[in-house]
Design a protein around this motif. Structure first.
Motif, PDB file in Angstrom:
ATOM      1  N   LYS A 161       0.816  -1.225   0.000  1.00  9.37           N
ATOM      2  CA  LYS A 161       0.000   0.000   0.000  1.00  9.37           C
ATOM      3  C   LYS A 161       0.848   1.273   0.000  1.00  9.37           C
ATOM      4  CE  LYS A 161      -2.803  -0.176   3.301  1.00  9.37           C
ATOM      5  NZ  LYS A 161      -3.794  -0.157   4.367  1.00  9.37           N
ATOM      6  N   VAL A 162       2.147   1.136  -0.266  1.00 11.89           N
ATOM      7  CA  VAL A 162       3.059   2.275  -0.278  1.00 11.89           C
ATOM      8  C   VAL A 162       3.646   2.437  -1.680  1.00 11.89           C
ATOM      9  CG1 VAL A 162       5.232   3.203   0.622  1.00 11.89           C
ATOM     10  CG2 VAL A 162       3.619   2.072   2.169  1.00 11.89           C
ATOM     11  N   GLU A 163       3.643   3.673  -2.165  1.00 12.74           N
ATOM     12  CA  GLU A 163       4.192   3.934  -3.495  1.00 12.74           C
ATOM     13  C   GLU A 163       5.710   4.062  -3.469  1.00 12.74           C
ATOM     14  OE1 GLU A 163       3.494   7.105  -7.179  1.00 12.74           O
ATOM     15  OE2 GLU A 163       2.060   6.992  -5.512  1.00 12.74           O
ATOM     16  N   HIS A 164       6.234   4.801  -2.485  1.00  9.47           N
ATOM     17  CA  HIS A 164       7.676   5.036  -2.407  1.00  9.47           C
ATOM     18  C   HIS A 164       8.176   4.789  -0.980  1.00  9.47           C
ATOM     19  CE1 HIS A 164       7.735   7.062  -6.352  1.00  9.47           C
ATOM     20  NE2 HIS A 164       6.605   7.647  -5.966  1.00  9.47           N
ATOM     21  N   PHE A 165       9.334   4.172  -0.868  1.00 12.45           N
ATOM     22  CA  PHE A 165      10.055   4.079   0.401  1.00 12.45           C
ATOM     23  C   PHE A 165      11.327   4.913   0.244  1.00 12.45           C
ATOM     24  CE2 PHE A 165       7.450   0.301   0.551  1.00 12.45           C
ATOM     25  CZ  PHE A 165       7.123   0.165   1.891  1.00 12.45           C
ATOM     26  N   VAL A 171      20.114   1.741   3.915  1.00 14.98           N
ATOM     27  CA  VAL A 171      18.959   1.264   4.681  1.00 14.98           C
ATOM     28  C   VAL A 171      17.970   0.565   3.756  1.00 14.98           C
ATOM     29  CG1 VAL A 171      17.011   1.939   6.158  1.00 14.98           C
ATOM     30  CG2 VAL A 171      19.245   3.024   6.470  1.00 14.98           C
ATOM     31  N   GLY A 172      17.909   1.005   2.518  1.00 20.56           N
ATOM     32  CA  GLY A 172      17.017   0.385   1.558  1.00 20.56           C
ATOM     33  C   GLY A 172      17.310  -1.082   1.312  1.00 20.56           C
ATOM     34  N   ASP A 173      18.554  -1.510   1.576  1.00 21.93           N
ATOM     35  CA  ASP A 173      18.897  -2.922   1.397  1.00 21.93           C
ATOM     36  C   ASP A 173      18.052  -3.819   2.293  1.00 21.93           C
ATOM     37  OD1 ASP A 173      20.786  -2.065  -0.390  1.00 21.93           O
ATOM     38  OD2 ASP A 173      22.510  -2.430   0.912  1.00 21.93           O
ATOM     39  N   VAL A 180      10.321  -5.824  -0.462  1.00 24.28           N
ATOM     40  CA  VAL A 180       9.881  -4.606  -1.146  1.00 24.28           C
ATOM     41  C   VAL A 180      10.532  -4.557  -2.528  1.00 24.28           C
ATOM     42  CG1 VAL A 180       9.873  -2.077  -1.096  1.00 24.28           C
ATOM     43  CG2 VAL A 180       9.583  -3.375   1.033  1.00 24.28           C
ATOM     44  N   ASP A 181       9.763  -4.222  -3.528  1.00 22.37           N
ATOM     45  CA  ASP A 181      10.283  -4.114  -4.885  1.00 22.37           C
ATOM     46  C   ASP A 181      11.336  -3.008  -4.941  1.00 22.37           C
ATOM     47  OD1 ASP A 181      10.698  -3.648  -7.635  1.00 22.37           O
ATOM     48  OD2 ASP A 181       8.638  -4.188  -8.114  1.00 22.37           O
ATOM     49  N   PRO A 182      12.535  -3.298  -5.444  1.00 21.70           N
ATOM     50  CA  PRO A 182      13.586  -2.265  -5.496  1.00 21.70           C
ATOM     51  C   PRO A 182      13.160  -0.994  -6.203  1.00 21.70           C
ATOM     52  CG  PRO A 182      14.516  -4.418  -5.991  1.00 21.70           C
ATOM     53  CD  PRO A 182      13.025  -4.604  -5.920  1.00 21.70           C
ATOM     54  N   ILE A 183      12.212  -1.091  -7.141  1.00 22.55           N
ATOM     55  CA  ILE A 183      11.770   0.111  -7.849  1.00 22.55           C
ATOM     56  C   ILE A 183      11.022   1.064  -6.928  1.00 22.55           C
ATOM     57  CG2 ILE A 183       9.471  -0.664  -8.631  1.00 22.55           C
ATOM     58  CD1 ILE A 183      10.204   0.511 -11.386  1.00 22.55           C
ATOM     59  N   GLN A 184      10.542   0.558  -5.773  1.00 21.62           N
ATOM     60  CA  GLN A 184       9.840   1.409  -4.810  1.00 21.62           C
ATOM     61  C   GLN A 184      10.794   2.148  -3.878  1.00 21.62           C
ATOM     62  OE1 GLN A 184       7.209  -2.201  -3.636  1.00 21.62           O
ATOM     63  NE2 GLN A 184       6.056  -0.417  -2.952  1.00 21.62           N
ATOM     64  N   VAL A 185      12.066   1.758  -3.850  1.00 21.10           N
ATOM     65  CA  VAL A 185      13.008   2.234  -2.828  1.00 21.10           C
ATOM     66  C   VAL A 185      13.973   3.257  -3.415  1.00 21.10           C
ATOM     67  CG1 VAL A 185      14.773   1.549  -1.165  1.00 21.10           C
ATOM     68  CG2 VAL A 185      12.839   0.013  -1.638  1.00 21.10           C
ATOM     69  N   THR A 186      14.110   4.393  -2.710  1.00 23.09           N
ATOM     70  CA  THR A 186      15.086   5.421  -3.068  1.00 23.09           C
ATOM     71  C   THR A 186      15.940   5.723  -1.846  1.00 23.09           C
ATOM     72  OG1 THR A 186      13.515   6.422  -4.616  1.00 23.09           O
ATOM     73  CG2 THR A 186      15.419   7.735  -4.000  1.00 23.09           C
ATOM     74  N   GLU A 187      17.265   5.670  -2.024  1.00 26.89           N
ATOM     75  CA  GLU A 187      18.204   5.931  -0.931  1.00 26.89           C
ATOM     76  C   GLU A 187      18.897   7.270  -1.159  1.00 26.89           C
ATOM     77  OE1 GLU A 187      19.600   1.439   0.305  1.00 26.89           O
ATOM     78  OE2 GLU A 187      20.851   2.559  -1.087  1.00 26.89           O
ATOM     79  N   PHE A 188      19.127   7.996  -0.038  1.00 27.37           N
ATOM     80  CA  PHE A 188      19.716   9.321  -0.142  1.00 27.37           C
ATOM     81  C   PHE A 188      20.939   9.494   0.759  1.00 27.37           C
ATOM     82  CE2 PHE A 188      15.335  11.168  -1.275  1.00 27.37           C
ATOM     83  CZ  PHE A 188      15.612  11.078  -2.629  1.00 27.37           C
ATOM     84  N   TRP A 190      23.003  12.684   2.669  1.00 28.54           N
ATOM     85  CA  TRP A 190      22.578  13.974   3.207  1.00 28.54           C
ATOM     86  C   TRP A 190      22.556  15.029   2.105  1.00 28.54           C
ATOM     87  CZ3 TRP A 190      26.534  13.700   7.781  1.00 28.54           C
ATOM     88  CH2 TRP A 190      26.052  12.811   8.745  1.00 28.54           C
ATOM     89  N   TRP A 191      21.545  15.878   2.142  1.00 27.15           N
ATOM     90  CA  TRP A 191      21.320  17.009   1.244  1.00 27.15           C
ATOM     91  C   TRP A 191      20.751  16.599  -0.106  1.00 27.15           C
ATOM     92  CZ3 TRP A 191      21.285  20.561   4.614  1.00 27.15           C
ATOM     93  CH2 TRP A 191      22.280  20.663   5.603  1.00 27.15           C
ATOM     94  N   GLN A 192      20.511  15.326  -0.323  1.00 26.03           N
ATOM     95  CA  GLN A 192      19.848  14.919  -1.551  1.00 26.03           C
ATOM     96  C   GLN A 192      18.332  14.937  -1.341  1.00 26.03           C
ATOM     97  OE1 GLN A 192      21.647  11.068  -2.428  1.00 26.03           O
ATOM     98  NE2 GLN A 192      23.042  12.033  -3.893  1.00 26.03           N
ATOM     99  N   SER A 193      17.582  15.115  -2.438  1.00 24.47           N
ATOM    100  CA  SER A 193      16.137  15.225  -2.300  1.00 24.47           C
ATOM    101  C   SER A 193      15.429  14.627  -3.499  1.00 24.47           C
ATOM    102  CB  SER A 193      15.731  16.698  -2.138  1.00 24.47           C
ATOM    103  OG  SER A 193      16.103  17.451  -3.274  1.00 24.47           O
ATOM    104  N   VAL A 194      14.115  14.459  -3.352  1.00 29.84           N
ATOM    105  CA  VAL A 194      13.266  13.952  -4.415  1.00 29.84           C
ATOM    106  C   VAL A 194      11.994  14.779  -4.449  1.00 29.84           C
ATOM    107  CG1 VAL A 194      12.079  12.265  -2.947  1.00 29.84           C
ATOM    108  CG2 VAL A 194      12.255  11.846  -5.411  1.00 29.84           C
ATOM    109  N   GLU A 195      11.403  14.889  -5.622  1.00 33.32           N
ATOM    110  CA  GLU A 195      10.134  15.584  -5.785  1.00 33.32           C
ATOM    111  C   GLU A 195       9.097  14.582  -6.268  1.00 33.32           C
ATOM    112  OE1 GLU A 195       6.899  17.397  -7.841  1.00 33.32           O
ATOM    113  OE2 GLU A 195       8.590  16.613  -9.005  1.00 33.32           O
ATOM    114  N   LEU A 196       8.004  14.453  -5.500  1.00 36.63           N
ATOM    115  CA  LEU A 196       6.943  13.508  -5.807  1.00 36.63           C
ATOM    116  C   LEU A 196       5.649  14.282  -6.035  1.00 36.63           C
ATOM    117  CD1 LEU A 196       7.644  10.880  -2.965  1.00 36.63           C
ATOM    118  CD2 LEU A 196       8.475  10.817  -5.334  1.00 36.63           C
ATOM    119  N   ASN A 197       5.368  14.581  -7.278  1.00 33.92           N
ATOM    120  CA  ASN A 197       4.139  15.319  -7.620  1.00 33.92           C
ATOM    121  C   ASN A 197       3.977  16.593  -6.801  1.00 33.92           C
ATOM    122  OD1 ASN A 197       3.547  13.276  -9.426  1.00 33.92           O
ATOM    123  ND2 ASN A 197       2.230  12.176  -8.005  1.00 33.92           N
TER     124      ASN A 197
END
Length: 378
Positions: A161-165, A171-173, A180-188, A190-197
């Protein structure tokens, strides 16, 4: 005789742990992650005083003896509002509705914050909402890999029920190992970011450490987080000692509508990685937030203070420094447009209210000394 034997056995175990950790670290090829200011060393010299403190400290109320008040949540109740809001579910688990999307932070729903469910810190209360009752989640954010923040059973149940982790590096490992499907996981980093809609999520520094076992110290990163929607912006500290990074975060990303700051499971012996309440207040001031919600308290017994002490200490500090403090019941909505939820709910379930009130007056006098380290910039 049993007590002496226990002390000896405990000391031998500590020595063995340190030897194994040192041996593994020397052989491990992965470079451990590090803090920007202070290196936290959990050597024998620091573990022995901690062990003695746990042995010698006598507490009146390590856990509540009465039921912790909750406001039950359901999808139906959540759907009755579209306003940006935060719901505290327990410890550091936070459900946020922002721009009509739901974000879940550090989801821990298991009975114990432990590698096993037959031992370890047990919950004081159930979650105000079950995983099955949660709405669809746009993003789950994880601050680090400790058991009171990363719950394997919860991740396994949430995956569908989660779109993104979104996690700090490595930690994503864990998540992908748990299905969890690897396509759902984004690792960062420090100072990195993502924009989700239109929703911006940024990993920012924290001063802590990581590891879920004896031989994986600092092999995954830890982080605090900035979450910004179209109309509101919040900061979540994760677990951290006090450091200059909070001022930098405030300068780069502030002001915030709300700071959710670690205020619990603290002690002078490990204040480099868990802030004392006066440091938590200073962190809130540093990041430049309009209101502060203390988290990392009220659900598990993870330190040597009474379960209600973090609420009492931060309440007194906030009053003395004119900081807007939010202490909602678990499950209660905190609206970001005008955050107001300063309920002293814990005082109704203290084991001896009259005695506690007397102690509060003494603590209030002692706060004058503690406040000298807090710079009120409001």
């Amino acid at each position: 005789m049993k007590i002496v034997t226990g002390v000896i056995v405990g000391f031998v175990v500590l020595v063995a742990i340190m030897w194994l950790t040192k041996t593994w670290s020397a052989a491990n090829k992965s470079k451990p992650f590090m803090n920007s200011e202070k290196t936290y060393h959990a050597g024998l010299s620091s573990l022995w005083p901690i062990a003695k403190a746990y042995w010698n400290t006598q507490r009146k109320a390590p856990a509540p003896k009465n039921a912790v008040p909750l406001e039950t949540l359901t999808q139906t109740l959540l759907a009755q509002s579209t306003e940006d809001a935060v719901y505290r579910l327990g410890h550091s688990t936070l459900l946020m509705r922002i721009d009509g999307e739901y974000v879940l932070i550090d989801p821990v729903f298991s009975e114990r914050a432990s590698p096993v469910q037959w031992a370890g810190p047990k919950r004081f209360h159930q979650s105000p909402i079950s995983i099955a009752d949660l709405p669809s989640i746009k993003a789950v954010i994880i601050s680090h890999d400790h058991y009171d923040h990363l719950d394997k059973a919860a991740i396994e149940q949430l995956a569908a029920k989660v779109e993104h982790f979104i996690t700090p590096l490595k930690v994503g490992d864990y998540l992908t190992d748990w299905g969890v499907d690897p396509i759902q996981v984004t690792e960062f980093e420090w100072w990195q970011s993502v924009e989700l809609n239109g929703l911006h999520i940024t990993a920012t520094p924290a001063q802590h450490f990581s590891g879920r076992g004896l031989l994986d110290r600092d092999q995954t990163l830890w982080a605090s987080w900035v979450i910004q929607g179209l109309h509101h912006k919040v900061f979540y500290s994760g677990d951290s000692g006090y450091f200059n990074g909070f001022k930098q975060i405030g300068e780069l990303y502030g002001p915030f509508d709300l700071s959710m700051i670690e205020t619990g499971a603290y002690n002078e012996l490990w204040s480099d990685i868990h802030m004392l309440p006066e440091q938590s207040l200073q962190a809130h001031i540093d990041v430049n937030a309009k209101a502060m919600m203390p988290v990392h308290n009220g659900t598990f017994d993870l330190a040597l203070h009474d379960w209600f002490e973090p609420f009492e200490r931060i309440t007194l500090l906030a009053q003395q420094h004119n900081v807007t403090l939010l202490t909602p019941k678990f499950g209660q909505a905190v609206l970001l447009e005008n955050p107001q939820a300063n309920e002293l709910w814990w005082r109704d379930i203290m084991i001896d209210p009259e005695t506690d009130k007397a102690e509060q007056r003494v603590n209030s006098n002692n706060m004058d000394e503690l406040n000298e380290v807090v710079t009120d910039q409001n």
